[in-house]
Design a protein around this motif. Sequence first.
Motif, short mmCIF file in Angstrom:
data_model
loop_
_atom_site.label_atom_id
_atom_site.label_comp_id
_atom_site.label_asym_id
_atom_site.label_seq_id
_atom_site.Cartn_x
_atom_site.Cartn_y
_atom_site.Cartn_z
N THR A 72 0.85 -1.19 0.00
CA THR A 72 0.00 0.00 0.00
C THR A 72 0.88 1.23 0.00
OG1 THR A 72 -1.71 -1.19 1.20
CG2 THR A 72 -1.87 1.21 1.18
N MET A 73 0.60 2.17 -0.92
CA MET A 73 1.42 3.36 -1.10
C MET A 73 0.55 4.61 -1.05
SD MET A 73 3.51 1.83 -4.37
CE MET A 73 1.98 1.08 -4.98
N THR A 74 1.15 5.68 -0.59
CA THR A 74 0.52 6.99 -0.62
C THR A 74 1.22 7.82 -1.68
OG1 THR A 74 -0.07 6.89 1.72
CG2 THR A 74 -0.02 9.06 0.70
N VAL A 75 0.44 8.41 -2.62
CA VAL A 75 1.00 9.12 -3.76
C VAL A 75 0.50 10.56 -3.72
CG1 VAL A 75 1.20 9.16 -6.28
CG2 VAL A 75 0.99 6.98 -5.09
N ASN A 76 1.37 11.47 -4.10
CA ASN A 76 1.03 12.89 -4.16
C ASN A 76 -0.16 13.10 -5.09
OD1 ASN A 76 1.07 15.77 -4.93
ND2 ASN A 76 3.00 15.82 -3.80
N GLY A 77 -1.13 13.91 -4.67
CA GLY A 77 -2.34 14.12 -5.45
C GLY A 77 -2.10 14.85 -6.75
N ASP A 78 -0.98 15.55 -6.91
CA ASP A 78 -0.70 16.25 -8.16
C ASP A 78 -0.18 15.31 -9.24
OD1 ASP A 78 -1.47 18.63 -7.01
OD2 ASP A 78 0.58 19.09 -6.30
N VAL A 79 0.15 14.09 -8.87
CA VAL A 79 0.67 13.11 -9.83
C VAL A 79 -0.51 12.36 -10.43
CG1 VAL A 79 2.14 11.11 -10.18
CG2 VAL A 79 2.82 12.89 -8.58
N ARG A 80 -0.68 12.48 -11.73
CA ARG A 80 -1.80 11.83 -12.41
C ARG A 80 -1.30 10.55 -13.08
NH1 ARG A 80 -4.50 11.22 -17.16
NH2 ARG A 80 -6.78 11.43 -17.12
N LEU A 81 -1.84 9.42 -12.66
CA LEU A 81 -1.48 8.12 -13.23
C LEU A 81 -2.72 7.50 -13.89
CD1 LEU A 81 0.62 6.68 -10.28
CD2 LEU A 81 1.49 7.50 -12.47
N PRO A 82 -2.55 6.83 -15.04
CA PRO A 82 -3.70 6.21 -15.70
C PRO A 82 -4.15 4.96 -14.96
CG PRO A 82 -1.70 5.69 -16.90
CD PRO A 82 -1.30 6.67 -15.83
N ALA A 83 -5.35 4.51 -15.29
CA ALA A 83 -5.92 3.35 -14.61
C ALA A 83 -5.14 2.07 -14.89
CB ALA A 83 -7.39 3.16 -15.01
N ASP A 84 -4.37 2.02 -16.01
CA ASP A 84 -3.59 0.82 -16.33
C ASP A 84 -2.11 0.99 -15.97
OD1 ASP A 84 -2.97 2.71 -18.20
OD2 ASP A 84 -2.91 1.32 -19.90
N ALA A 85 -1.83 1.77 -14.94
CA ALA A 85 -0.44 2.00 -14.52
C ALA A 85 0.22 0.70 -14.08
CB ALA A 85 -0.40 3.03 -13.39
N HIS A 86 1.54 0.62 -14.25
CA HIS A 86 2.34 -0.54 -13.84
C HIS A 86 3.18 -0.16 -12.63
CE1 HIS A 86 1.09 -1.84 -17.77
NE2 HIS A 86 1.67 -3.03 -17.62
N ALA A 87 3.52 -1.16 -11.82
CA ALA A 87 4.37 -0.96 -10.65
C ALA A 87 5.55 -1.94 -10.72
CB ALA A 87 3.59 -1.16 -9.36
N TYR A 88 6.76 -1.41 -10.53
CA TYR A 88 7.96 -2.23 -10.60
C TYR A 88 8.79 -2.01 -9.34
CZ TYR A 88 6.73 -2.44 -15.53
OH TYR A 88 6.06 -2.62 -16.71
N LEU A 89 9.41 -3.08 -8.86
CA LEU A 89 10.29 -3.00 -7.70
C LEU A 89 11.70 -2.76 -8.21
CD1 LEU A 89 10.31 -3.20 -4.64
CD2 LEU A 89 10.80 -5.64 -4.86
N ARG A 90 12.27 -1.61 -7.85
CA ARG A 90 13.59 -1.22 -8.33
C ARG A 90 14.56 -1.07 -7.16
NH1 ARG A 90 11.88 -2.76 -12.65
NH2 ARG A 90 11.35 -1.42 -14.42
N GLN A 91 15.85 -0.86 -7.50
CA GLN A 91 16.91 -0.69 -6.52
C GLN A 91 17.70 0.54 -6.90
OE1 GLN A 91 19.01 -4.29 -5.91
NE2 GLN A 91 20.15 -3.57 -4.13
N SER A 92 17.93 1.43 -5.94
CA SER A 92 18.57 2.71 -6.23
C SER A 92 20.00 2.55 -6.72
CB SER A 92 18.54 3.61 -4.98
OG SER A 92 19.20 2.96 -3.89
N SER A 93 20.70 1.52 -6.27
CA SER A 93 22.07 1.23 -6.72
C SER A 93 22.31 -0.26 -6.54
CB SER A 93 23.09 2.05 -5.93
OG SER A 93 23.03 1.72 -4.55
N LEU A 94 23.56 -0.67 -6.80
CA LEU A 94 23.87 -2.10 -6.74
C LEU A 94 23.56 -2.68 -5.36
CD1 LEU A 94 25.03 -4.46 -8.34
CD2 LEU A 94 27.29 -3.86 -7.46
#
Length: 307
Positions: A72-94
């Motif tokens: 569960t994430m909280t997102v800034n209301g000014d950021v508009r994402l479409p209904a088919d948005a994707h979510a990926y788990l990333r790593q900032s560095s090695l």
Amino acid sequence: MRNYLVLATILLATACALPGGADVGNRSYQVTAQFGDVLDLVPQAAVKVDDVPVGRVDTVRLAPDGWSALVTMTVNGDVRLPADAHAYLRQSSLLGEKFVELTANDTTKPPLRNGATIPLSRTNRNPQVEEVLGALSMVLNGGGVAQLQTITQQVNLALNGNEGNVRDLLSKVDALVNHLDAHRDDITKALDGMAKLAKTLDDRKTQITGAIDGLTPGIAVLAEQRGKLTRMVDALDQLAKVAVTTVNQSRDDLVADLKALQPTLQQLAAAGQSLPKALQVLVTFPFTDAVLDDIKGDYLNVYLQDH
């Protein structure tokens, strides 16, 4: 050993409650993403869009299916994402921290609403360093290398002395591939035709099933009458043999009769229209149609004298 345990506890507690994070504003909304594996993702981790922090991770919990995780994430209301948005788990560095990246593929679609869930089909994660090192270790320890060496040796043994045959085979394969490539439009049309045929058969499967069910009694009757049908076919075979024998035996007589009829048929053909005219006069003799036109009155007397 006790000092290491205390240090590990402090680090775990710190990781589970990272301070700070992106400013979500006053009009923030929540989004839940379902991941197959969240690795060591923790609450307060960053949520980014195009590498820009736009939110934070609130909770990480086990999904009701018992096999996946819900983030569960909280997102800034000014950021508009479409209904088919994707979510990926990333790593900032090695060896850096994990974060969730949200992607907006099509901004023309309706926006992602508060409380929406991104399903498992639209989430993924990058390979971890441990996984890459583990695969590399297996190769370096002889697993993949030994197999590659065995394959190379077997290929060399198979090709030794058969270079000409292999070269000819490759030439034929190349010609076949070129031929298929030249007719790919025809192949595509044939596959499309088969697809349409399959769809038509599927649409009419009820009628086809009914027709097959209707044929079942007839097939059963044919199966019951198989012995009689077999005897009938055998009898027809015997009749054909007798007919052929009879024709062969009477062939000479039949040819002689036809030759004897040949002069008569030739004379009849030569008579042409004379024969029908003669027959017409015969049935009205001696008073033909031409004679009747020359007689005046209603009666005609004929005197016959025998000499």
